[in-house]
Design a protein around this motif. Sequence first.
Motif, mmCIF file in Angstrom:
data_model
loop_
_atom_site.group_PDB
_atom_site.id
_atom_site.type_symbol
_atom_site.label_atom_id
_atom_site.label_comp_id
_atom_site.label_asym_id
_atom_site.label_seq_id
_atom_site.Cartn_x
_atom_site.Cartn_y
_atom_site.Cartn_z
ATOM 1 N N PHE A 66 0.762 -1.085 -0.042
ATOM 2 C CA PHE A 66 -0.023 0.057 -0.054
ATOM 3 C C PHE A 66 0.778 1.429 0.019
ATOM 4 O O PHE A 66 0.694 2.359 -0.807
ATOM 5 C CB PHE A 66 -0.949 -0.029 1.368
ATOM 6 C CG PHE A 66 -2.117 0.804 1.133
ATOM 7 C CD1 PHE A 66 -2.123 2.238 0.847
ATOM 8 C CD2 PHE A 66 -3.286 0.477 1.557
ATOM 9 C CE1 PHE A 66 -2.897 2.955 0.956
ATOM 10 C CE2 PHE A 66 -4.415 1.320 1.366
ATOM 11 C CZ PHE A 66 -4.250 2.762 1.137
ATOM 12 N N SER A 67 2.061 1.301 0.900
ATOM 13 C CA SER A 67 2.775 2.349 0.973
ATOM 14 C C SER A 67 3.374 2.679 -0.285
ATOM 15 O O SER A 67 3.748 3.817 -0.757
ATOM 16 C CB SER A 67 3.814 2.167 1.975
ATOM 17 O OG SER A 67 4.719 1.308 1.713
ATOM 18 N N SER A 68 3.848 1.523 -1.000
ATOM 19 C CA SER A 68 4.764 1.722 -2.431
ATOM 20 C C SER A 68 3.449 2.325 -3.338
ATOM 21 O O SER A 68 4.105 3.202 -4.379
ATOM 22 C CB SER A 68 5.233 0.272 -2.737
ATOM 23 O OG SER A 68 6.361 -0.100 -1.816
ATOM 24 N N ALA A 69 2.472 1.503 -3.437
ATOM 25 C CA ALA A 69 1.494 2.160 -4.359
ATOM 26 C C ALA A 69 1.026 3.533 -3.993
ATOM 27 O O ALA A 69 0.768 4.440 -5.008
ATOM 28 C CB ALA A 69 0.294 1.540 -4.515
ATOM 29 N N LEU A 70 1.226 3.906 -2.990
ATOM 30 C CA LEU A 70 0.612 5.406 -2.473
ATOM 31 C C LEU A 70 1.862 6.214 -3.041
ATOM 32 O O LEU A 70 1.578 7.423 -3.522
ATOM 33 C CB LEU A 70 0.186 5.731 -0.850
ATOM 34 C CG LEU A 70 0.089 7.056 -0.766
ATOM 35 C CD1 LEU A 70 -1.240 7.130 -1.265
ATOM 36 C CD2 LEU A 70 -0.367 6.847 0.917
ATOM 37 N N PRO A 86 -3.922 11.969 -4.492
ATOM 38 C CA PRO A 86 -4.567 10.541 -3.820
ATOM 39 C C PRO A 86 -4.748 10.782 -2.374
ATOM 40 O O PRO A 86 -4.313 10.294 -1.368
ATOM 41 C CB PRO A 86 -3.580 9.583 -3.992
ATOM 42 C CG PRO A 86 -2.092 10.376 -4.152
ATOM 43 C CD PRO A 86 -2.643 11.835 -4.835
ATOM 44 N N VAL A 87 -5.858 12.023 -2.216
ATOM 45 C CA VAL A 87 -6.138 12.081 -0.864
ATOM 46 C C VAL A 87 -6.855 11.247 -0.016
ATOM 47 O O VAL A 87 -6.443 10.921 1.136
ATOM 48 C CB VAL A 87 -6.800 13.300 -0.747
ATOM 49 C CG1 VAL A 87 -7.507 13.767 0.650
ATOM 50 C CG2 VAL A 87 -6.078 14.716 -1.431
ATOM 51 N N VAL A 88 -7.766 10.439 -0.470
ATOM 52 C CA VAL A 88 -8.557 9.344 0.017
ATOM 53 C C VAL A 88 -7.814 8.216 0.265
ATOM 54 O O VAL A 88 -7.670 7.785 1.403
ATOM 55 C CB VAL A 88 -9.878 9.015 -0.787
ATOM 56 C CG1 VAL A 88 -10.449 7.729 -0.256
ATOM 57 C CG2 VAL A 88 -10.661 10.038 -0.944
ATOM 58 N N SER A 89 -6.903 7.918 -0.537
ATOM 59 C CA SER A 89 -5.932 6.770 -0.422
ATOM 60 C C SER A 89 -4.943 7.205 0.835
ATOM 61 O O SER A 89 -4.604 6.424 1.703
ATOM 62 C CB SER A 89 -5.071 6.346 -1.638
ATOM 63 O OG SER A 89 -5.955 5.960 -2.556
ATOM 64 N N THR A 90 -4.469 8.353 0.815
ATOM 65 C CA THR A 90 -3.435 8.717 1.900
ATOM 66 C C THR A 90 -4.070 8.755 3.154
ATOM 67 O O THR A 90 -3.644 8.290 4.293
ATOM 68 C CB THR A 90 -3.056 10.371 1.737
ATOM 69 O OG1 THR A 90 -2.155 10.142 0.232
ATOM 70 C CG2 THR A 90 -2.178 10.574 2.525
ATOM 71 N N LEU A 96 -4.899 3.094 8.563
ATOM 72 C CA LEU A 96 -4.372 1.979 8.753
ATOM 73 C C LEU A 96 -3.091 1.791 9.505
ATOM 74 O O LEU A 96 -2.721 0.838 10.388
ATOM 75 C CB LEU A 96 -4.221 1.028 7.383
ATOM 76 C CG LEU A 96 -5.456 0.620 6.682
ATOM 77 C CD1 LEU A 96 -5.081 0.225 4.983
ATOM 78 C CD2 LEU A 96 -6.172 -0.210 7.244
ATOM 79 N N VAL A 97 -2.119 2.480 9.041
ATOM 80 C CA VAL A 97 -0.805 2.603 9.886
ATOM 81 C C VAL A 97 -0.865 3.158 11.300
ATOM 82 O O VAL A 97 -0.306 2.404 12.057
ATOM 83 C CB VAL A 97 0.198 3.536 9.127
ATOM 84 C CG1 VAL A 97 1.417 3.533 9.986
ATOM 85 C CG2 VAL A 97 0.462 2.724 7.547
#
Length: 180
Positions: A66-70, A86-90, A96-97
Amino acid sequence: AYVKTALGTPYTLVAPFAFVALELARNHLLSGFPWGNIGYTQYRNLGIIQISSIAGVYAVTFLLAFSSALFHEWMAFFLLRRARRPVVSTALFAALVTGAFAYGAVRAGTIEELSRKAPALKVAVLQGNIDQGIKNQSGQFLGSIAGIYNRLTREADREGADLVIWPEASYPVTLPRGVT
């Protein structure tokens, strides 16, 4: 870009699931040995690896993918200027973290407390330094291999070991049923 175009889904929502699925397939279908999982890289990060008690090493792999994709999505935004932020993903990743670290802190504290209350146990881990080629010739070297580990076991016992652990491949023949 292909994933987003083909599926209409942000890369951050596809990559972690895809990466975990590929690790599961490799570990169980192709080799049967899950030795190279990316989640293992975090073995020193006690706070984050506690989530493996819930979903195994794959939960840690999920967060790393996830972090790599972000990171990829943010680089696409800054460098290509075609992607949206990518505000929602961030926000999802941050939640999650944060949750993983909070769980990790609570779990590590609980384990530490239980460890303090547990009785002490002196453990000896043996390593006979036996050449792999000799181990594979089972019957021929059985006496010398058994002799090495018997001697090391007696030494560990004299030094007060409560538990003696032999290496996985220390005994060159199959043990009879009922021997544990």
